[in-house]
Design a protein around this motif. Structure first.
Motif, mmCIF file in Angstrom:
data_model
loop_
_atom_site.group_PDB
_atom_site.id
_atom_site.type_symbol
_atom_site.label_atom_id
_atom_site.label_comp_id
_atom_site.label_asym_id
_atom_site.label_seq_id
_atom_site.Cartn_x
_atom_site.Cartn_y
_atom_site.Cartn_z
ATOM 1 N N ASP A 156 -0.784 -1.611 -3.271
ATOM 2 C CA ASP A 156 -1.043 -3.018 -3.573
ATOM 3 C C ASP A 156 -1.747 -3.726 -2.423
ATOM 4 O OD1 ASP A 156 -0.060 -2.916 -6.102
ATOM 5 O OD2 ASP A 156 1.688 -4.200 -5.743
ATOM 6 N N ASP A 157 -1.351 -3.421 -1.188
ATOM 7 C CA ASP A 157 -1.963 -4.119 -0.061
ATOM 8 C C ASP A 157 -3.430 -3.739 0.077
ATOM 9 O OD1 ASP A 157 -1.503 -5.915 2.282
ATOM 10 O OD2 ASP A 157 -2.201 -4.153 3.375
ATOM 11 N N PHE A 158 -3.735 -2.450 -0.150
ATOM 12 C CA PHE A 158 -5.140 -2.046 -0.089
ATOM 13 C C PHE A 158 -5.934 -2.677 -1.223
ATOM 14 C CE2 PHE A 158 -8.787 0.547 -1.187
ATOM 15 C CZ PHE A 158 -9.406 0.696 0.046
ATOM 16 N N LEU A 159 -5.364 -2.689 -2.436
ATOM 17 C CA LEU A 159 -6.059 -3.283 -3.574
ATOM 18 C C LEU A 159 -6.294 -4.774 -3.359
ATOM 19 C CD1 LEU A 159 -4.299 -1.499 -6.567
ATOM 20 C CD2 LEU A 159 -6.589 -1.066 -5.661
ATOM 21 N N SER A 160 -5.335 -5.456 -2.767
ATOM 22 C CA SER A 160 -5.527 -6.883 -2.455
ATOM 23 C C SER A 160 -6.667 -7.062 -1.465
ATOM 24 C CB SER A 160 -4.236 -7.482 -1.877
ATOM 25 O OG SER A 160 -3.199 -7.481 -2.829
ATOM 26 N N THR A 161 -6.722 -6.192 -0.465
ATOM 27 C CA THR A 161 -7.802 -6.259 0.524
ATOM 28 C C THR A 161 -9.153 -6.008 -0.131
ATOM 29 O OG1 THR A 161 -6.309 -5.545 2.290
ATOM 30 C CG2 THR A 161 -8.661 -5.254 2.677
ATOM 31 N N LEU A 162 -9.207 -5.035 -1.032
ATOM 32 C CA LEU A 162 -10.453 -4.736 -1.733
ATOM 33 C C LEU A 162 -10.866 -5.902 -2.634
ATOM 34 C CD1 LEU A 162 -12.700 -2.731 -2.439
ATOM 35 C CD2 LEU A 162 -11.171 -1.727 -4.155
ATOM 36 N N ALA A 163 -9.901 -6.476 -3.353
ATOM 37 C CA ALA A 163 -10.206 -7.633 -4.208
ATOM 38 C C ALA A 163 -10.720 -8.796 -3.371
ATOM 39 C CB ALA A 163 -8.953 -8.048 -4.985
ATOM 40 N N ASN A 164 -10.058 -9.055 -2.257
ATOM 41 C CA ASN A 164 -10.492 -10.161 -1.399
ATOM 42 C C ASN A 164 -11.879 -9.913 -0.819
ATOM 43 O OD1 ASN A 164 -8.132 -11.651 -1.779
ATOM 44 N ND2 ASN A 164 -7.069 -10.641 -0.083
ATOM 45 N N ALA A 165 -12.194 -8.661 -0.514
ATOM 46 C CA ALA A 165 -13.537 -8.331 -0.011
ATOM 47 C C ALA A 165 -14.594 -8.660 -1.054
ATOM 48 C CB ALA A 165 -13.611 -6.857 0.381
ATOM 49 N N HIS A 166 -14.319 -8.325 -2.311
ATOM 50 C CA HIS A 166 -15.280 -8.632 -3.370
ATOM 51 C C HIS A 166 -15.401 -10.135 -3.594
ATOM 52 C CE1 HIS A 166 -16.134 -4.562 -4.199
ATOM 53 N NE2 HIS A 166 -15.031 -4.257 -4.859
ATOM 54 N N ILE A 167 -14.294 -10.838 -3.484
ATOM 55 C CA ILE A 167 -14.338 -12.295 -3.641
ATOM 56 C C ILE A 167 -15.125 -12.929 -2.495
ATOM 57 C CG2 ILE A 167 -12.924 -14.396 -3.659
ATOM 58 C CD1 ILE A 167 -10.749 -12.638 -5.072
ATOM 59 N N LEU A 168 -14.911 -12.443 -1.280
ATOM 60 C CA LEU A 168 -15.674 -12.957 -0.141
ATOM 61 C C LEU A 168 -17.152 -12.614 -0.262
ATOM 62 C CD1 LEU A 168 -13.241 -12.182 2.820
ATOM 63 C CD2 LEU A 168 -13.997 -14.447 2.063
ATOM 64 N N GLY A 169 -17.454 -11.414 -0.781
ATOM 65 C CA GLY A 169 -18.850 -11.049 -0.985
ATOM 66 C C GLY A 169 -19.521 -11.963 -1.991
ATOM 67 N N GLY A 170 -18.840 -12.232 -3.103
ATOM 68 C CA GLY A 170 -19.395 -13.143 -4.098
ATOM 69 C C GLY A 170 -19.581 -14.535 -3.549
#
Length: 351
Positions: free
Chosen positions: A217-231
Motif C-alpha cells: 500500500d505504501d508503494f502504491l500510494s507513492t506511485l499514485a502521488n507521483a502520477h498526480i504530481l506529474g499531472g
C-alpha cells in the motif's frame, strides 16, 4: 514590498487510500462538486462496473454509462451522450484509456471531470492531457485537469501486475523528461518552469528510491502521488514537457513501429533509460536500471522482443512523433548506424 504570486491549477480533491470509492458521494459533496449526486458515472467493460456499484450507494441520482474507450471517436460519442441531462460532473472510473476518453469528452461539454483510477499504469489519472488513438496514431489532446482524483488502492492492487510495472516506468521516465526540458533551455533558450520541474522530479524520485514491493500500500500510494504530481506539473507548465521528452518520443515510435510489443509505460521506461544513457548521466542511469530490474520491468530491446536494429530504427524515427520538441535525441542527431553502436554498448552495460 509587493507580494507576487500565481494560481496553480490542481484538483480540488485528492484521495488515495483503500476503500475510497465507497465514499465517493461524500467526497463530491464535501468538495462542493455535487451535493445531490446528479452525475454521470462512466465505466468500461472491466472492473470499473464493480467500482461504480460501490460508488452508487452514495450517488442515488447518478446515471451509469458504459462505453468503449481509447479513441477520439469514442470520446466524441460520449460527449454526445452527456448532452442528455444537466450533470454536475462526469466521473470516469477505470484505467488510463477510460480516464482519457472521459476527460476529453467532459472537456468538450464544459463539464468538470472526476478521475477515479482503478489502475496506475500512467499519469493520465491527473493530467490536463488526453491521449487518444486517431487514424492509427496516438494523439495528445489538451483538456482540463480533473477537478478531483480518487485512487482506491483496493482496486489498484487487483490490477494486472504488468499495469503497475507500466506505472513505474512512466513515473521514473519523468527524470528523463525534465532533463530534456532543461537541455532545451540551455541549447535553444526555451523557457522552463522550475515549479513544474520540482513537482515532476519529486514524484519520480520518490518512486525511484522507494524500497517497497509493487503491491505494498505504501508503494502504491507513492506511485499514485507521483502520477498526480506529474499531472499537476503539466497543468502548472501548460505543456506536457515536465513528463514527456525523449522517453515518450521513443515510446510513441515503438508503438507505431511495433504495436503491442510493450505497454506505454514500459516503452517510456526503456526510452527514458536509454536517453539517460545517451545523456551520459551514469549515476542516474545506474539507479534507474536497478529500480527497473527490481520491479521486473523490461530494460533492453530484447526484453520486449526487439532486435538492436529494430530499436535503433525506432529511436531514429522518434523525433518525428513530436515535431518541434528538443531532447537529447535532437541534440545528438545520431543516425541509425551511430544509434546501433550506442544501443549495443547500452545493452552490454546492462548485461
Amino acid at each position: 514590498m509587493p507580494l507576487l504570486a500565481r494560481t496553480v491549477p490542481s484538483p480540488l480533491v485528492v484521495e488515495v487510500h483503500p476503500g475510497a470509492v465507497a465514499h465517493l458521494g461524500d467526497l463530491l459533496a464535501d468538495g462542493r462538486i455535487s451535493s445531490g449526486g446528479e452525475v454521470a458515472v462512466v465505466v468500461g467493460p472491466g472492473i470499473g462496473k464493480e467500482a461504480a456499484e460501490q460508488a452508487r450507494k452514495g450517488l442515488s441520482q447518478a446515471e451509469i454509462i458504459t462505453i468503449s474507450a481509447g479513441t477520439h471517436s469514442d470520446a466524441l460519442a460520449l460527449a454526445d451522450k452527456l448532452k442528455s441531462r444537466n450533470f454536475d460532473a462526469v466521473i470516469g472510473i477505470g484505467g488510463g484509456r477510460l480516464i482519457d476518453t472521459v476527460k476529453y469528452a467532459s472537456f468538450r461539454q464544459g463539464l468538470p471531470m472526476v478521475s477515479v483510477a482503478t489502475s496506475l499504469a500512467n499519469d493520465g489519472i491527473a493530467s490536463p492531457v488526453a491521449s487518444l488513438d486517431r487514424d492509427g496514431h496516438s494523439i495528445s489532446y489538451g483538456a482540463h485537469i480533473p477537478i478531483a482524483v480518487i485512487v482506491d488502492l483496493d482496486f489498484v492492487r487487483r490490477a494486472p501486475i504488468r499495469q503497475l510495472r507500466s506505472g513505474v516506468g512512466d513515473a521514473i521516465a519523468n527524470l528523463c523528461a525534465t532533463a530534456d526540458w532543461q537541455l532545451s533551455h540551455i541549447a535553444t533558450g526555451e523557457a522552463i518552469d522550475g515549479l513544474a520541474i520540482a513537482a515532476s522530479r519529486s514524484g519520480a524520485e520518490a518512486v525511484l528510491r522507494h524500497p517497497g514491493e509493487l503491491t505494498d500500500d505504501d508503494f502504491l500510494s507513492t506511485l499514485a502521488n507521483a502520477h498526480i504530481l506529474g499531472g499537476t506539473a503539466m497543468a502548472i507548465a501548460g505543456t506536457s514537457l515536465p513528463c514527456s521528452g525523449a522517453c515518450h518520443e521513443i515510446a510513441h515510435a515503438l508503438e507505431e513501429h511495433h504495436p503491442g510489443a510493450a505497454t506505454h509505460g514500459e516503452q517510456a521506461g526503456i526510452g527514458g533509460l536509454f536517453a539517460t544513457y545517451l545523456r551520459g548521466d551514469l549515476p542516474l542511469f545506474a539507479e534507474m536500471a536497478a529500480t527497473m530490474k527490481r520491479h521486473a520491468l523490461p530494460r533492453t530491446p530484447s526484453d520486449i522482443g526487439l532486435t538492436v536494429d529494430q530499436f535503433a530504427t525506432a529511436v531514429a524515427y522518434a523525433p518525428r512523433t513530436r515535431p518541434g520538441r528538443y531532447t537529447i535525441l535532437e541534440h545528438l542527431d545520431l543516425d541509425v548506424s551511430a544509434l546501433r553502436a550506442r544501443i549495443t554498448d547500452f545493452v552490454d552495460d546492462l548485461t
